[in-house]
Write a protein that holds these residues in place. Sequence first.
Motif, PDB file in Angstrom:
ATOM      1  N   ASP A 263       0.834  -1.194   0.000  1.00 17.69           N
ATOM      2  CA  ASP A 263       0.000   0.000   0.000  1.00 17.69           C
ATOM      3  C   ASP A 263       0.876   1.254   0.000  1.00 17.69           C
ATOM      4  OD1 ASP A 263      -2.877   1.173   0.695  1.00 17.69           O
ATOM      5  OD2 ASP A 263      -1.403   2.230   1.921  1.00 17.69           O
ATOM      6  N   GLU A 264       0.557   2.180  -0.906  1.00 16.72           N
ATOM      7  CA  GLU A 264       1.419   3.351  -1.097  1.00 16.72           C
ATOM      8  C   GLU A 264       1.474   4.244   0.132  1.00 16.72           C
ATOM      9  OE1 GLU A 264      -1.987   6.114  -3.315  1.00 16.72           O
ATOM     10  OE2 GLU A 264      -0.197   5.462  -4.392  1.00 16.72           O
ATOM     11  N   ASN A 265       0.475   4.169   1.010  1.00 18.60           N
ATOM     12  CA  ASN A 265       0.493   4.973   2.227  1.00 18.60           C
ATOM     13  C   ASN A 265       1.115   4.227   3.396  1.00 18.60           C
ATOM     14  OD1 ASN A 265      -1.125   7.417   1.341  1.00 18.60           O
ATOM     15  ND2 ASN A 265      -2.610   5.806   0.899  1.00 18.60           N
ATOM     16  N   PHE A 414      -6.214   3.062   4.350  1.00 22.25           N
ATOM     17  CA  PHE A 414      -6.383   4.469   4.035  1.00 22.25           C
ATOM     18  C   PHE A 414      -7.561   4.605   3.078  1.00 22.25           C
ATOM     19  CE2 PHE A 414      -2.228   4.202   5.713  1.00 22.25           C
ATOM     20  CZ  PHE A 414      -1.868   5.457   6.169  1.00 22.25           C
ATOM     21  N   TYR A 642       1.442   9.343  10.999  1.00 22.70           N
ATOM     22  CA  TYR A 642       0.602   8.963   9.866  1.00 22.70           C
ATOM     23  C   TYR A 642       0.384  10.122   8.904  1.00 22.70           C
ATOM     24  CZ  TYR A 642      -1.018   4.253  11.161  1.00 22.70           C
ATOM     25  OH  TYR A 642      -1.113   2.913  11.412  1.00 22.70           O
ATOM     26  N   ARG A 644      -2.114  12.175   9.149  1.00 22.95           N
ATOM     27  CA  ARG A 644      -3.560  12.364   8.998  1.00 22.95           C
ATOM     28  C   ARG A 644      -4.251  11.931  10.280  1.00 22.95           C
ATOM     29  NH1 ARG A 644      -4.740   9.225   3.891  1.00 22.95           N
ATOM     30  NH2 ARG A 644      -2.625   9.934   3.444  1.00 22.95           N
TER      31      ARG A 644
END
Length: 878
Positions: A263-265, A414, A642, A644
């Motif tokens: 996952d890119e995040n 996400f 994170y 966020r």
Amino acid sequence: MDQTQKSSGEARLDAIIQGLRLGDNVVWQVDQLDDYARFSRAFMAQSLAEGMPCVYIRFAPHPPLIDEHPDVERVDVDPRSGFDVFSAQVHRLIEARGLGVAYVFDSLSDLVQPWATDELLANFFQVTCPYLYELDTIAYFALMRGRHSDDTVAKIANTAQVLIDLYHVDGQAYLQPVKVVGRYTPQMFIPTRIDSELWSPIFTTERQEGGLQIGVEAQSIAPWDSVYAQLLRWRQQATPDVRDSSEVEALKIELRRMLMGDDENLAPLADRYLTVDDLLTIRQRLIGSGRIGGKAGGVVLARRILLEESGPSDGEDGIDFGDILEDHDSFYVGSDVFFTYLVTNGLFRRRLETQRQVLESSTPLSRDEFAELEARFMEGRFPEAILARFREMLAHYGETPIIVRSSSLFEDGFGHAFAGKYRSEFCANQGDLETRLEELTRAIKQVYASALSPDALAYRRRQGLLEADERMAILVQRVSGRPHHDLYFPPLAGVAFSRNLYAWSDRIDAEQGMVRLVFGLGTRAVDRVEDYPRMIALSHPQLRPQVGREIVHYSQRNIDVIDLEAGVVRTAPLAEILDGGYPDLYLYASQVTDGHVQSPVTNLLTGSFRERSLVLTLDRFLQSTPFVSIMRTMLTTLERAYGRPLDTEFTVLPGPKGSLRINLVQCRPMSLPGWPAGVEAPDIPPDRVLFRANRMAGGGIVRDIGYIVHVDPAGYANIEAQGLARGSLGRLIGALSHHPALMADKMMIMGPGRWGSSNPLLGVNVSYADISNTSVLVEIAGGRQSGMTPEVSFGTHFFQDLVEDQILYLPLYPDDPQTAYRGAFFEQAPNVLAELVPEAAPYAGLVKVIDVAQASGGRLAHVVADPAARQAVCYLDE
């Protein structure tokens, strides 16, 4: 199955195996791919000559096996999309091409690299070959000798109709059929030396070392095992320059990819914070193979962030989470085990068909359909090797209660929370090992089945994930808590958010977050139940949404506990649990005197909970422990890492001298409502207003509402007198929500009490799937005596669904003089319920479906909610 003999394109092979039959899946085990290519080309040329449709399925990086030909269809499928997506695509293309097709597949061995394990390769073969067999096809597959485990080769051999070993010794090629179903000759299984011109059966002791090779240990290490073994070896190296080398870092990233995905995040966070030891520990506690899923990954990552980013170095007031966090004691059931369970129990194709039904139809899976499907899941069995690992895990936990939690690949990710969509099951974990094993496997099966629940499928459809690789891993955690008589529960548990979307006072700083805290198991903090948690604004922890005598009404009255003797989770009145006393009761309870709540001034709070007129407030706990400070620091630290806002779930064990031990059991990015900037409630003439509301937990604009589904509060309160079942109303709402006419327009649903409550007496018991297509949900107060009052239950899974799906939520109190409610419109508007759903006619006195344009002379409705002014208005066009 048609027994007509077909040719392989090689007459000498046909003579040995008595030709091919429709339905044959032919597996070639080779040590040189060119050999497989040679026989595949001959088969394809022969099939073309016989007029069979020919398909070459291309997915591997090796050179093409079949030359381009106008009558050979080449279909490219990318295995990097994951086992689930890849298998579904292959099934669809097989279905589309129908009966009597000739197939050549690229080498199956090349699926191991993108999927990391042999297990998924075997699963793919086991679910694909029976389907090809049913359609009277003939399909060629290849396996590279010595590159796969005993178990994988055995599963493929057991599934195939024909298995041929083709190998070389001292430059000489040999061919030996190992399995041929439905035909036999005395010489069929004798090795044959093959030359370009002459094929000679070997009846002597001529040196040849072929035969079906299973598990050649020196060569059969899949990428998964190879990376793990290399990292274990590197970790044993003492010198820092070796441990910190670029090769070790590359191996670490590869193991992270295998365990947690790309996952890119999430991947950059995991690479930054997780150590080699963290990943190796996960691998050592992994049952089976595959990924650990989003929920498990979120917990592991959040704990490491807290340990790395906080501590005494933060200054005198710094919080060292090494002293606060409980030890992490979890196991993981890898996502590959889920597919193995589906394949071995005949559920894989049923799952594909169910997902397709939901994708292609506007009607969700019904509760009855799911009940039948769940029963199929419960009948399945796990492989003995997996059961052995389950026993080892249970031996580790002893008879401490555990919880089996879903941890799908997308869960807690996400943009995809999946809050409450999949099951979590507590296990009392009492009794002998086999009794506990039966309880554990039943819980895992229930979690697996929940992957196809109506709510989960409706959510995945709305999020565009029905065709994505959504494997189900399992997170098994020790339940944090203490025994109390024959019960087990944590003193405190809850959910915490780094942002407070329900700031009930202008004094509250929404960016400092909020907590929903309960006594006992945390289920009462996340479910919409007939109770109230303690709401804590971390900027002003003593500032409650209620004042005075309202505190008593809006307090927790029941507790969820694990009953060790009965082996179940049950809900009990607090008074029943606490009448005999409880350690440090003064931290949790306050006394009610003349209707006023008073916190105890000493720790000598004893006696009967009922007789002392006690109420659960948690006041002294908040005043005398560092809980608020810890939670502020925890949420700030995690949000900073994170990048966020996020939400967490936790338990709390108070210790001596105000000390606390916190078990962080979940962490995920937080869904925030997409409020448009500068929303202001317009000044609308009273004759166009349908209602005004002044208590809200969000904001936004919804224009052009074409339908309103209105449940009459008075009618709902007396539903039994109309001969209707209160619990049946949720299904009707679901049917309306998915009716094509209403789905083609924007819809607003209105009705009494707490929607989504587990208790129908408090409100309509809809599920997520029942309301997922609405644009606005309005909860109407039915009066305190009815018990049907709205609850802005921020922090529950139900509320998170509304936020994530951008469904505007409004509580409406018609008797509040500061609001407005145009009851005459809703009473006098024509009801089109029976026109849309004729069988729902008996509900016409209770449920009204209003075609807004028809009821208002061609106008539509609009809702504008101003979060700053806490004002919302629903009105008609001019």
